[in-house]
Structure formats: C-alpha cells, structure tokens
Write an enzyme that holds these catalytic residues in place. Structure first.
Site, PDB file in Angstrom:
ATOM      1  N   ASP A  18     -11.034 -14.741 -42.532  1.00  0.00           N
ATOM      2  CA  ASP A  18     -10.505 -13.467 -42.980  1.00  0.00           C
ATOM      3  C   ASP A  18      -8.983 -13.544 -42.863  1.00  0.00           C
ATOM      4  O   ASP A  18      -8.416 -14.526 -42.366  1.00  0.00           O
ATOM      5  CB  ASP A  18     -11.091 -12.304 -42.175  1.00  0.00           C
ATOM      6  CG  ASP A  18     -10.977 -10.989 -42.937  1.00  0.00           C
ATOM      7  OD1 ASP A  18     -11.707 -10.043 -42.625  1.00  0.00           O
ATOM      8  OD2 ASP A  18     -10.155 -10.926 -43.880  1.00  0.00           O
TER       9      ASP A  18
HETATM   10  C1  GLC Z   1      -8.889  -8.015 -45.407  1.00  0.00           C
HETATM   11  C2  GLC Z   1     -10.365  -7.783 -45.200  1.00  0.00           C
HETATM   12  C3  GLC Z   1     -11.230  -8.650 -46.060  1.00  0.00           C
HETATM   13  C4  GLC Z   1     -10.523  -8.907 -47.383  1.00  0.00           C
HETATM   14  C5  GLC Z   1      -9.317  -9.760 -47.095  1.00  0.00           C
HETATM   15  C6  GLC Z   1      -8.476 -10.019 -48.350  1.00  0.00           C
HETATM   16  O1  GLC Z   1      -8.208  -7.931 -44.194  1.00  0.00           O
HETATM   17  O2  GLC Z   1     -10.862  -7.867 -43.873  1.00  0.00           O
HETATM   18  O3  GLC Z   1     -12.475  -7.965 -46.230  1.00  0.00           O
HETATM   19  O4  GLC Z   1     -11.389  -9.559 -48.292  1.00  0.00           O
HETATM   20  O5  GLC Z   1      -8.506  -9.217 -46.066  1.00  0.00           O
HETATM   21  O6  GLC Z   1      -7.932  -8.835 -48.804  1.00  0.00           O
END
Ligand code: GLC
Length: 717
Positions: A268
């Site tokens: 993430d």
């Molecule tokens: C965010 C979220 C994730 C998302 C990623 C890209 O912090 O936790 O669900 O896909 O970053 O935006």
C-alpha cells in the site's frame, strides 16, 4: 487471470536473462508524482508502474483524470529504455470511473453479484479508454466497525457475501483475459485484516485469532485468487505484531504456498517504508529487505526498493533470487496484460467508451437496487397519487458531488444531476414538490406539506480513508432538524445518504419510512426518486430491493457490531440458567442492532413457509428449502438468505452464518420455492490446531429475509 502460457513464461525467462540488477529493481518501483514528472526515471527503466493521478487524494474528492494521450506519452518514454519494458498504469477505480456506481457498501446492499460484475466491466472499459490498465480494487476488507471510514469501500461484515462480491468484481474488471484492451488487472486489497483496525481508526493494529483470520477475513481474498485476480495489495496494519506488509506467512506461505497465487503483490501507499514507524525496521534498507522477503514485489511510491535494494544485494541482505522472482511476477502480469504486444491506448476510444447511455442506465439500476427500505409504517411509501404536496428538505437535498461518495476521483459533479432536480424529474404528474435545504426553511416547508421527505446524512469527506468517526450519530445539527421537522406532525420519509451505518434510532422512530441510500453514485438522484414515487422513468413499477450488508447500530457504543458473533456463556437470546438476569447486554439500551444484517423491506410483503431439510443427516449434501409467497398487491423481489448454526464444535461457533442467498422476483400472490444445497465443506471451519473441516453434530438452518428471521430446521452430520 488468463491461463499461464508457455509463451509468457518463456518470454519472461528470456527478458529477465537480459536484464541488469538495476533494471530488475526498477520494475519493483511504483512511481507517482503529480508535480514535476521525472521522465528520465522512465527512460532509464527505473519504474515498473506509474500511478497515473493528478493528485494523491486518498479517495477524497475528485481530481483531473489521466488520458490516453498522457499514458501514451509516458509509454513512449518507456520505449526509449534499453529493453523497452512497458509501463503499467495504475489508478483507484473503486466503484466506477467516470460513470460512478454506488459505493461498494451500497453495491453489496443490492445482493446482486452479477450487477457488480457488469458495473466493474463498465468501469474497466472507461478507465482503459483513458490509458489505465491496473485498478487498485476490489477492496475486500471485512468491516465490523462502522466507525472505520473505509467500511464504505467494501462489502460489509459477512465473508460469504464478501466472497461473492470479490469473485464478481474481479471477473468484471478482468474478464477471462485481461489482455483485452477493455479490461483491467484487478487488485485484491488490503491483505489482510485492515477492517479490524482497533477503534475503527485507519492504520491502527488488529489482534485476530488464526480461526477468525481464516474464517472471516481471508475468505474474500481466497475467492479473488480463485477468480484469477492479477494482483494483491498488502495492508498498512500491524496484524498480531507483524505488519501485513512484512508478513511472510500470509504473503508467501498462505497466498502463494496454499492458494497458488501467481500474480504480483504491491504494497500500500508507502507501507514498506512505514515498517520503520511500526518499529520492525531500523531504516529504509531494512524495511525494503523485510518486505521483499515477506513477498511484496512492488513498493508503492516510497522509493525504498529503488534506493536500497542494489546495496542490500551487495551487502547480502537480499538475494538475487528474491529480486529476480519479484521482477518476474511484475513482468508476467505485464505480459499477460498484453502490454508488450500493444503498450499504447487507442486515443479514439475515450470519446465513445465513457459515460455511454447504457452505462448511466446500469448506474441507475444499481443505485435503485442498492437502496434499502428500513421502515415503511402504514405503507407510507411509495408517494403515489395519494399525495399532492411533498416537501423535500434537508442539508443534502441538493446533493450533487456528495452522491458520488468516497473513492470516486474520476467522477465529475457536473455529470451528476443534483438530487432535487432528479426528484423533480421523476415525480409523477400532479405532485408538487417544494425544496428547502436550510433548517428554518425546512421546518416551514414541512408545515405546509402533506408529507415530508427529509434528506440527511454524511458528506463523503466523512467516509473513506482516514475519515473515521468516534460518534455514529448523524452529523452535527441533523438530529435536531429531524426532531423539528417531525414536530410539524406530518408523515416523514427519512432518507439517509452515508458511507457507513449510522446510529439513527431516535430519527427512525420519528419517521414513518426510512430509506438508506449510502452514496448512490452518478444516477443516485433519479434512482432515489424512482423508489420514492414507485415508478421508473419509463413508467414501470419500482420498489426497493436492497438488504443490509452490515448491522445498523442503535448507538456508537455497540461498535464493533456484527450478526455472526459467538454465543457467549450468557447469551441474551437464551433462557437464563443459574445466571438469572446476568446476561450479555447493556443496561442503558438493547444490545441488538436497530436493523439487522440482511434486513430490507419492499412495497409488498413475503411469507416464508414450509422450511424443510431434504434429510435428517447430511451425507454427501443436503438441501434446505422454503416456500416464499408474495402476499401483497405489488410485485416484489425477495432476497432469500440461508443461515446455518453449528450447535456444538471444538471451538465456539457463530450463532448464525450466511451460507447462501437467492433473488426471487414474485408477482402478487405468486409462490416460489427457494432451495439451497449444503455440503460438509460449506460447514467447515478452522479448528484450534489450524486444521479445517466440518465436525459431526447437530446443525440448525434457516431461510429468511434477514439474519434473525426464518423457521429453524435441524439436521446433523
Ligand atoms: C491509499 C489506499 C489504497 C489505494 C492507494 C493508492 O492509501 O490505502 O487503498 O489504492 O493508496 O491510492
């Protein structure tokens, strides 16, 4: 995921053999920068993927979309690299792209996986027309705590419904071959247990037993893997003392060893570098080494892979094999996505693939099916010819961008009909609507109307990532408004638009009818109007068919609240033994939900009768069935739900577990039989020794219209 072909494996083998260590490490870095794009990074092959976004919004609000031209420009830069390895463009296409469907919690409320699949396919067609090839969806986190903002983004509290939605959405995004230019590589996230964050606070940790992890939180991910999901995202959370992004047992031994997952794992946002803040890594290099060893193939935007893995290889902190394997997984997905064969997007597609009329029609149908009728005293709804003057009031009466909900970065408010306009367009001839947004005008309008539609709830900024609440009541001032409007003595239809279950006990008691609309998307206004007035735009009867995918609480203090809980030794539902009145409860109010999981009314009523089991003992399988009769004067759609209870196990077992559901359209007076087949595998659970299986003994089964209804039948294994 398309079948692995020798061409992919031989292609990847051949390519990896040509790559330098730096080129391999480059594939493990996901790049994002909306200020000053680093073209040289792409030319030098030092990024394997680009998050193509005009802003890092964490799902809040809208941002400029990317475009095929932008992606093609970046792709041409990639073609200047030594090996011309194409870029994989990622973006959060969560519940629609430009045509925005209901938030995923609303989608789950439709109990219609086929519709979710169709919606994901539309989202894939639209996003891919703008050059996107990888979506960071579906979000599969089971959520039992409504304080958590991201409950909006998943399928609610139940693993069976969650798994059904996981399979459907993966199929919708990917089709059976995601090299198709109109398909996306999906990404099951956030692996795993993110929804159990303590206090409902994003990024906090969770302590989950192996049995709960295996039987509640993992099933939707396993379903996504079985559906061929091309990628998976590791979560932020500290799970039982090991951050999910550092958890080799889950990311490698379970995901790849037990389930055979072949795709790629991306972290993430920054979650690799966050291993330092978690306190399990001293520095970037150690964080990167731990995550790579755990099984995270690509580092989302923190840069620690790009900046430290070459040095860690030389220092022996990571092995060449680990780097090669991670690079292979990235290249394999790119090859299966067809990016080597055709890295560019046809720029003519966007003009006719985005916001097509049929996409809007699907969004309206989905919104209609997502809305849950919680209460309808004395048949107040639909507002048909009985009424001439209706006041539509409240802070969200002119909702437009708000209808899109959280995680709709490519939705455009100007492409959404404001709620008041949509209601005016769908109201039947002869019905006069007056609108009032502010409290004082709302009360006045209510005083002079025959019936009041009061639209309350949350702005999407109160839901989604990093938008947790400590109070599940309506936002400030709204409870008072409901009281003041109700005091006018007219029938009140309460419409709640929210990204989570809210505690609306007092307000629901004051209303004659309650519709829970979540955030219903681009066509949500018209969908709400069709249900309020009982007529679709083309004059067909319209009736609510949504059912709750989460328990609706009476009060914040009940969180976490979920139906498939354990009995305890002193269950409220069981006649007291020696314990007398000392039972599991609160002294200040009932501990039951205000509205239970699975609950949903319509404009007719169904009678469930003659529940029966095909045998007393389950040998290979057993059939549980029921007769459902439409007892009213209107057609309706019944969502029959099968629940079971394992009465005695080597571990305590939930008081009910959803094991099947079926949608039955019934004409007035019509009777249909709903039947479900159960096998021992359906009754298996994770035991104390980690083994999995069903145990001999007595079971109860119910088929009903929510998690508390139905007549029990008994059978045994
Ligand atoms: C965010 C979220 C994730 C998302 C990623 C890209 O912090 O936790 O669900 O896909 O970053 O935006």
């Amino acid at each position: 995921m398309p079948p692995e072909t020798s061409t992919t494996e031989s292609f990847v083998d051949n390519l990896v053999a040509q790559m330098t260590v730096d080129e391999k490490i480059g594939q493990l870095h996901q790049y994002f920068n909306f200020n000053d794009f680093d073209s040289d990074l792409i030319r030098q092959g030092r990024a394997g993927s680009v998050i193509n976004a005009a802003g890092a919004l964490g799902g809040q609000g809208q941002s400029a979309s990317t475009s095929a031209e932008t992606c093609n420009h970046i792709q041409r830069l990639a073609q200047e690299s030594r090996l011309k390895i194409p870029q994989l463009f990622g973006r959060d296409v969560i519940h629609g792209y430009r045509t925005v469907f209901p938030i995923n919690l609303g989608q789950a409320a439709a109990w219609n996986p086929e519709l979710a699949e169709a919606a994901a396919a539309v989202a894939a067609r639209e996003a891919s027309a703008d050059g996107i090839k990888w979506t960071f969806a579906p979000m599969l986190d089971i959520a039992r705590d409504a304080r958590w903002g991201r409950i909006a983004e998943g399928a609610g509290e139940d693993p069976f419904l969650g798994a059904a939605m996981a399979r459907a959405v993966v199929r919708g995004f990917q089709g059976d071959d995601f090299s198709n230019p109109e398909r996306l590589v999906a990404c099951a996230k956030h692996y795993v247990g993110y929804g159990a964050a303590e206090g409902g606070r994003d990024y906090e940790g969770a302590e989950l037993s192996e049995a709960t992890l295996r039987d509640v939180y993992l099933p939707p991910f396993q379903a996504a893997v079985q559906a061929g999901v091309g990628s998976l995202m590791s979560g932020f959370l500290d799970l039982n003392g090991i951050p999910a992004t550092a958890n080799r047992r889950l990311l490698t031994e379970v995901l790849r060893g037990e389930w055979g997952f072949q795709g790629l794992v991306v972290s993430d946002w920054g979650s690799v570098q966050e291993l330092i803040a978690h306190g399990i890594a001293e520095d970037d290099a150690q964080a990167a080494a731990i995550a790579l060893h755990a099984g995270v193939d690509m580092d989302m935007v923190s840069g620690v892979y790009l900046n430290t893995l070459a040095g860690s290889l030389r220092a022996g902190r990571v092995s060449r094999e680990e780097i090669d394997e991670a690079a292979r997984r990235v290249l394999r997905v790119k090859h299966q996505a067809g990016l080597f064969a055709s890295p560019f997007t046809d720029t003519a597609r966007a003009a006719h693939d985005i916001l097509r009329p049929e996409a809007r029609a699907l969004a309206r149908q989905f919104a209609r099916e997502s809305i849950v009728l919680l209460k309808n005293a004395h048949g107040l709804l639909p507002l048909d010819g009985r009424y001439k003057r209706v006041a539509v009031v409240g802070p969200l009466v002119h909702a437009q961008a708000e209808l899109l909900g959280t995680w709709a970065p490519d939705g455009r408010p100007e492409e959404v009909t404001p709620l008041s306009e949509a209601l005016a367009q769908t109201a039947p001839q002869g019905l006069r609507l007056t609108f009032a947004e502010h409290a004082d005008r709302a009360v006045l309008a209510a005083a002079s109307a025959e019936v009041v539609v009061l639209v309350v709830g949350e702005h999407p900024a109160r839901s989604g990532e990093n938008a947790n609440v400590a109070d599940l009541g309506l936002p400030p001032g709204q409870a008072e408004l409901v009281q003041a409007v109700a005091a006018q003595g007219k029938p009140v239809v309460l419409v709640v638009l929210a990204g989570r279950p809210l505690a609306i006990a007092r307000e629901a008691a004051l209303a004659g009818a309650v519709l829970y609309g979540w955030h219903p998307g681009t066509e949500g206004g018209a969908a709400l109007g069709e249900l309020l007035f009982g007529l679709t735009g083309d004059g067909q009867p319209a009736a609510p068919s949504g059912h709750l995918p989460v328990s609706l609480p009476r009060a914040t203090g009940q969180a976490p609240l979920y139906y498939n809980h354990k009995s305890s030794g002193r269950p409220l539902a069981q006649p007291a033994t020696v314990s007398g009145a000392f039972l599991s409860r609160y002294v200040d109010q009932p501990s039951t939900p205000l509205f239970p999981f699975g609950h949903g009314l319509t404009y007719t009523r169904f009678d469930y009768a003659h529940t029966q089991a095909s045998a007393e003992r389950l040998r290979d399988q057993i059939e549980i069935s029921v007769e459902i009769t439409n007892k009213g004067a209107r057609a309706g759609l019944a969502v029959a739900q099968l629940y079971v209870r394992d009465l005695v196990g080597s571990l305590t077992r939930p008081v009910r577990e959803l094991k099947g559901f079926a949608r039955l359209a019934l004409a007035p007076g019509e009777t249909q039989r709903a039947s479900f087949t159960l096998t021992a595998a359906d009754l298996a659970f994770t035991r104390a020794d980690g083994s999995r299986g069903a145990e001999p003994g007595r079971f109860l089964a119910w088929i009903g219209e929510d998690c508390l209804s139905g007549r029990a039948v008994e059978f045994e294994i």
